[in-house]
Write a protein that holds these residues in place. Sequence first.
Motif, mmCIF file in Angstrom:
data_model
loop_
_atom_site.group_PDB
_atom_site.id
_atom_site.type_symbol
_atom_site.label_atom_id
_atom_site.label_comp_id
_atom_site.label_asym_id
_atom_site.label_seq_id
_atom_site.Cartn_x
_atom_site.Cartn_y
_atom_site.Cartn_z
ATOM 1 N N LEU A 347 0.824 -1.205 0.000
ATOM 2 C CA LEU A 347 0.000 0.000 0.000
ATOM 3 C C LEU A 347 0.860 1.258 0.000
ATOM 4 C CD1 LEU A 347 -2.774 1.393 0.279
ATOM 5 C CD2 LEU A 347 -2.534 1.161 2.755
ATOM 6 N N TYR A 348 1.921 1.276 0.827
ATOM 7 C CA TYR A 348 2.781 2.461 0.901
ATOM 8 C C TYR A 348 3.656 2.597 -0.345
ATOM 9 C CZ TYR A 348 1.642 4.293 5.475
ATOM 10 O OH TYR A 348 0.999 4.896 6.520
ATOM 11 N N ILE A 349 4.051 1.480 -0.938
ATOM 12 C CA ILE A 349 4.768 1.554 -2.209
ATOM 13 C C ILE A 349 3.859 2.187 -3.261
ATOM 14 C CG2 ILE A 349 5.669 0.158 -4.124
ATOM 15 C CD1 ILE A 349 6.797 -1.768 -2.027
ATOM 16 N N VAL A 350 2.605 1.717 -3.308
ATOM 17 C CA VAL A 350 1.634 2.283 -4.248
ATOM 18 C C VAL A 350 1.399 3.762 -3.933
ATOM 19 C CG1 VAL A 350 -0.789 2.217 -4.964
ATOM 20 C CG2 VAL A 350 0.496 0.085 -4.715
ATOM 21 N N LEU A 351 1.233 4.078 -2.631
ATOM 22 C CA LEU A 351 0.934 5.453 -2.229
ATOM 23 C C LEU A 351 2.036 6.412 -2.645
ATOM 24 C CD1 LEU A 351 -0.635 7.619 -0.636
ATOM 25 C CD2 LEU A 351 0.537 6.825 1.427
ATOM 26 N N PHE A 352 3.286 6.109 -2.271
ATOM 27 C CA PHE A 352 4.364 7.063 -2.546
ATOM 28 C C PHE A 352 4.763 7.068 -4.023
ATOM 29 C CE2 PHE A 352 4.659 7.053 2.033
ATOM 30 C CZ PHE A 352 4.992 8.370 2.309
ATOM 31 N N THR A 353 4.571 5.933 -4.722
ATOM 32 C CA THR A 353 4.768 5.953 -6.176
ATOM 33 C C THR A 353 3.678 6.793 -6.823
ATOM 34 O OG1 THR A 353 5.701 3.730 -6.064
ATOM 35 C CG2 THR A 353 5.072 4.530 -8.229
ATOM 36 N N SER A 504 11.151 7.295 -12.412
ATOM 37 C CA SER A 504 11.605 6.533 -13.581
ATOM 38 C C SER A 504 10.474 5.695 -14.173
ATOM 39 C CB SER A 504 12.777 5.627 -13.194
ATOM 40 O OG SER A 504 13.871 6.399 -12.734
ATOM 41 N N PHE A 505 9.631 5.147 -13.318
ATOM 42 C CA PHE A 505 8.472 4.383 -13.802
ATOM 43 C C PHE A 505 7.598 5.245 -14.698
ATOM 44 C CE2 PHE A 505 8.931 1.064 -10.445
ATOM 45 C CZ PHE A 505 8.771 -0.047 -11.267
ATOM 46 N N TYR A 506 7.257 6.436 -14.217
ATOM 47 C CA TYR A 506 6.372 7.314 -14.982
ATOM 48 C C TYR A 506 7.029 7.769 -16.285
ATOM 49 C CZ TYR A 506 3.066 7.601 -11.100
ATOM 50 O OH TYR A 506 2.147 7.298 -10.139
ATOM 51 N N LYS A 507 8.338 8.030 -16.229
ATOM 52 C CA LYS A 507 9.028 8.491 -17.442
ATOM 53 C C LYS A 507 9.154 7.388 -18.479
ATOM 54 C CE LYS A 507 11.780 12.278 -15.486
ATOM 55 N NZ LYS A 507 13.140 12.796 -15.213
ATOM 56 N N ASN A 508 9.401 6.167 -18.020
ATOM 57 C CA ASN A 508 9.651 5.069 -18.963
ATOM 58 C C ASN A 508 8.384 4.345 -19.399
ATOM 59 O OD1 ASN A 508 12.449 5.519 -18.821
ATOM 60 N ND2 ASN A 508 12.643 4.226 -17.004
ATOM 61 N N LEU A 509 7.412 4.195 -18.465
ATOM 62 C CA LEU A 509 6.195 3.459 -18.796
ATOM 63 C C LEU A 509 5.034 4.374 -19.156
ATOM 64 C CD1 LEU A 509 6.166 0.651 -16.037
ATOM 65 C CD2 LEU A 509 6.935 0.474 -18.415
ATOM 66 N N GLY A 510 5.101 5.618 -18.724
ATOM 67 C CA GLY A 510 3.974 6.515 -18.921
ATOM 68 C C GLY A 510 2.973 6.369 -17.788
ATOM 69 N N THR A 511 2.094 7.349 -17.660
ATOM 70 C CA THR A 511 1.151 7.338 -16.540
ATOM 71 C C THR A 511 0.153 6.194 -16.633
ATOM 72 O OG1 THR A 511 -0.301 8.877 -17.718
ATOM 73 C CG2 THR A 511 1.319 9.822 -16.217
ATOM 74 N N HIS A 512 -0.322 5.893 -17.835
ATOM 75 C CA HIS A 512 -1.368 4.881 -17.982
ATOM 76 C C HIS A 512 -0.871 3.509 -17.560
ATOM 77 C CE1 HIS A 512 -3.025 8.217 -20.156
ATOM 78 N NE2 HIS A 512 -2.138 8.102 -21.138
ATOM 79 N N ARG A 513 0.294 3.117 -18.037
ATOM 80 C CA ARG A 513 0.825 1.798 -17.696
ATOM 81 C C ARG A 513 1.272 1.734 -16.232
ATOM 82 N NH1 ARG A 513 4.596 0.382 -22.999
ATOM 83 N NH2 ARG A 513 2.868 0.216 -24.527
ATOM 84 N N THR A 514 1.888 2.804 -15.749
ATOM 85 C CA THR A 514 2.341 2.801 -14.351
ATOM 86 C C THR A 514 1.169 2.647 -13.397
ATOM 87 O OG1 THR A 514 4.245 4.203 -14.875
ATOM 88 C CG2 THR A 514 3.557 4.106 -12.573
ATOM 89 N N LEU A 515 0.109 3.420 -13.624
ATOM 90 C CA LEU A 515 -1.054 3.336 -12.751
ATOM 91 C C LEU A 515 -1.744 1.980 -12.882
ATOM 92 C CD1 LEU A 515 -2.513 6.928 -13.243
ATOM 93 C CD2 LEU A 515 -1.414 6.009 -11.195
ATOM 94 N N THR A 516 -1.729 1.415 -14.074
ATOM 95 C CA THR A 516 -2.330 0.085 -14.265
ATOM 96 C C THR A 516 -1.550 -0.981 -13.511
ATOM 97 O OG1 THR A 516 -3.185 0.698 -16.450
ATOM 98 C CG2 THR A 516 -2.979 -1.659 -15.973
ATOM 99 N N VAL A 517 -0.220 -0.882 -13.551
ATOM 100 C CA VAL A 517 0.619 -1.830 -12.793
ATOM 101 C C VAL A 517 0.342 -1.700 -11.297
ATOM 102 C CG1 VAL A 517 2.992 -2.359 -12.109
ATOM 103 C CG2 VAL A 517 2.447 -1.970 -14.521
ATOM 104 N N LEU A 518 0.272 -0.469 -10.817
ATOM 105 C CA LEU A 518 -0.014 -0.254 -9.403
ATOM 106 C C LEU A 518 -1.394 -0.791 -9.033
ATOM 107 C CD1 LEU A 518 1.335 3.401 -8.895
ATOM 108 C CD2 LEU A 518 2.461 1.251 -8.269
ATOM 109 N N ALA A 519 -2.363 -0.610 -9.917
ATOM 110 C CA ALA A 519 -3.717 -1.115 -9.662
ATOM 111 C C ALA A 519 -3.735 -2.640 -9.591
ATOM 112 C CB ALA A 519 -4.667 -0.625 -10.748
#
Length: 550
Positions: A347-353, A504-519
């Motif tokens: 949860l905290y990894i997701v939160l701070f990411t 780095s996640f957001y820069k390399n994967l983009g917001t859509h993929r990063t948020l989907t991975v977190l979800a």
Amino acid sequence: MQSYIQYRKIGRVLRQQFDTDHEKTIPLTDESRTVSSAGLPEAAIETEKAAASSQVMGNRVTSYAFNAVQVREKTMLDGQMQQVFIVDWDGERDPANPFNFSTIRRVTATLIVAAVAFVVGMASSIDSAVLSQASADLEVSEVAETLATGIYLIGYSAGALFAGPFSETFGRNMVYIATLAVFSIFIMASALAQNFALQMVFRFLAGFFGSTPLVCAGGSIADMWDPLEKTYGFPIYAIASFGGPVLGPVFSSYVGAPWRWAEWISLITSGVVLTIVVLFLPETYAPLILKWKASHLRQITGDARFKAELEATHTAFWTRMRIALSRPFVMALEPIIILMALYLTVLYIVLFTFLDGYTFIFADVYGISGRLADVIFVAMFVGMLLASALVHPLLRLTKKHMEKVLETGGSHIEPEIRLWFAILGGSISIPISLFWMGWTDFVSISIWSPIIASTVFGYGVICVFISAYMYIIDSYEVYAASALAFVTLLRYASAGGMTVVGISFYKNLGTHRTLTVLACISAVLVPSPYVLYKWGYLIRQHSKHAVTRK
């Protein structure tokens, strides 16, 4: 100041009680060392039986000046047995007992503890809004400067191991005051740091000393609120305190060029809160208050045998420290702790990411300024406030559960009842909100869609946090501090690392993929509160330290 006034008041009450009842003394002879209970209040009869040989003054014994005193034999260092008089509360309604503080006083004390947590939480994220300015001034990359948040969180995780034993020796109040004062010093040092290395050292130390409320706040709540009252007492603390890391970027979003003002804001806020703590926060740690009471009784009577339980069973501070530092890792083998630590860590990894991504989610997609994107963090806090709507219905549910427990001869609430905050939409809200934001974060869709999604995310996060903490506290009771220390250590160390790689996640994967991975990651853990609610008792049966009452 407030604790000193509290200390003096206890002494004044005991002195008045002694002076009032001093004439009600009974001759104590060698032939007869029993005290008649005739004419004494019913509450004092049992005391008289126990205290017949207690406080001797001029061959006379005080009849019932001090009601709650138990006679106990104690082995001294020389091997001899000596009577000691263990001081306890003066009945169930003793005004010195924190459980008997007025509701207003307990709510005020809870909010003050929440304010301490708010300040140190705000300092964890406040630098995220001034990354570009700070990195340019200190001549490092923005990714490196994210360590200002990451190293602070790692300091959190290390300091959490030490806060518990200190609070159990010096009391909650003294530890809050001392650590918040030292925290303020290192926040000031961070603001004055002239290079990146010094900034990292001072941020780590600020996090180390700022970790106190992470462990001690649960104890403070338990000091004042009974199991039923904790249903609303703990959410008061949680919702207020969780606003710190969420609103930190909001406070510094318009700092501008002198990025150091982000730290000055933290310092000013901590100074205000420290003043409030010193002036208005009472001591709530019952063993220390009883120690004060015993100290006054020794002064009033001149009899050194009056002891508090904390003194009678005294263990060396360094022995307690060794146990406190090792026990959290012993608790790491507990099934419930493993599951809850995993849940809160993810949860905290997701939160701070997720917090790292606000600029990418809003500024880059919708073209708003980075400062305005930071202000949108308010939406997440609104979601946390919405969770307060669950308090009243869950209080009624808890009351009904308590009635059933009492009917079956029990006396305590089953810990699983605490999972209802997470069950009522808390756990499922997190992946839903992340999928929602990830799949609607397009310029062709209104900006209000991801804003509302962040509100849902805030609601889910606070509900899971409340359930997890209350469940651990009720499941482990006397071992709760050690259990929370391990959970805190793990989740903040992991979250500290994720603040660096999140960008780095957001820069390399983009917001859509990063948020989907977190979800997807958070979706895996959705069944956790339901599983524990159904089979938590069976899991606790196989635990060495968890309570079982059925």
